[in-house]
Design a protein around this motif. Sequence first.
Motif, short mmCIF file in Angstrom:
data_model
loop_
_atom_site.label_atom_id
_atom_site.label_comp_id
_atom_site.label_asym_id
_atom_site.label_seq_id
_atom_site.Cartn_x
_atom_site.Cartn_y
_atom_site.Cartn_z
N GLY A 46 0.86 -1.17 -0.05
CA GLY A 46 0.10 0.06 -0.06
C GLY A 46 0.88 1.35 -0.10
N SER A 62 2.57 4.22 -6.85
CA SER A 62 2.19 2.94 -6.00
C SER A 62 3.24 1.88 -6.18
CB SER A 62 0.79 2.54 -6.13
OG SER A 62 -0.13 3.50 -5.71
N TYR A 107 -3.11 -1.13 4.03
CA TYR A 107 -3.57 -2.49 4.44
C TYR A 107 -3.08 -2.83 5.97
CZ TYR A 107 -4.15 -2.42 -0.49
OH TYR A 107 -4.60 -1.96 -1.60
N GLN A 129 -3.54 -2.73 -5.04
CA GLN A 129 -4.11 -3.74 -4.33
C GLN A 129 -3.19 -5.20 -4.63
OE1 GLN A 129 -6.98 -3.13 -2.56
NE2 GLN A 129 -8.62 -3.07 -3.98
N ASN A 238 -8.66 3.33 -0.38
CA ASN A 238 -7.38 3.67 -1.07
C ASN A 238 -7.63 5.19 -1.39
OD1 ASN A 238 -4.90 4.40 -2.36
ND2 ASN A 238 -4.32 2.32 -2.48
#
Length: 255
Positions: A46, A62, A107, A129, A238
Amino acid sequence: MCECCGQVKDLYLPQPATVNKVKMMNETELYLHLSMDDELLEYQPGQFVEVSIPGFGEVPISISSSPTQNGGFEIVVRNVGNVTNKIHQLNAGDKIGIRGPFGNGCYPAQEAKGKDLVFICGGIGLVPQRSFINYILDNRSDYGEVTVLFGTKSHDQRLYHSELQEWMGRDDIHLLETIDDAHDSWNGNVGVVTTLIPKIESTLDSSLIFICGPPIMYKFVLLALAQDKVETENIFVNLERKMKCGVGKCIKATV
Ligand SMILES: Cc1cc2nc3c(=O)[nH]c(=O)nc-3n(C[C@H](O)[C@H](O)[C@H](O)COP(=O)(O)OP(=O)(O)OC[C@H]3O[C@@H](n4cnc5c(N)ncnc54)[C@H](O)[C@@H]3O)c2cc1C
């Protein structure tokens, strides 16, 4: 010391990294495998990094790999503007700058142990994810049932084709995919990602639910989950667009 991650280092100084591999995943998304030149990047699922191209600028991206993966990390970059366009011109062997990792990591890897987990992903929202999904697959016995709902607008925007195929073949992860505007050759679900939610209604009650996708998706996914009376404390979103500098200097997160 970083207020978010507690690390002691110059938060503003990009560290050199090498591009090990690049591969176009579709027309707009580029996969890159990177490694830091001087140290390992330690991160949580995350989190994100600031990727810089000297002379062009820096963008938050990310981390898409799991920290359980050794020897480098992965990102996926959509070509939307100045810096991302330059990133798309990189080749294996090129050098870039990396700051981070930043973000708290949305997370709760510890808290989620033993629980059933549902991931609702829209388009490029699968990228962060995937970091936690692969972390779970590498620590499989620690977690309960894992269900992934993945929606894309069209066939050309699907991501991670071979990995999704592999997940489809496993019995310890349940993947349901949908395409908004599908070809006749598509045998799967057609429609937006919320059309998959009724198919997993029975698992929602007992699950932690993680959502990442375009802004419009959150509204309709949250409405659908509210209809199913899912407790809000079991829903994790998110919200990357709410991020400012990433290190808690310019604004404190209020969401
Ligand atoms: C925490 C976080 C994580 C993220 N993770 C990812 C990720 O994993 N992958 C990813 O691809 N992205 C990710 N993003 C988004 C990414 O950071 C942005 O897409 C990137 O910063 C865009 O930078 P750019 O310089 O390429 O685009 P810019 O040049 O800043 O352009 C961005 C947008 O503005 C428009 N624009 C640019 N110039 C103009 C102009 N003159 N007039 C009108 N419109 C204009 C562009 O068309 C584009 O839509 C993330 C963002 C955050 C905050």
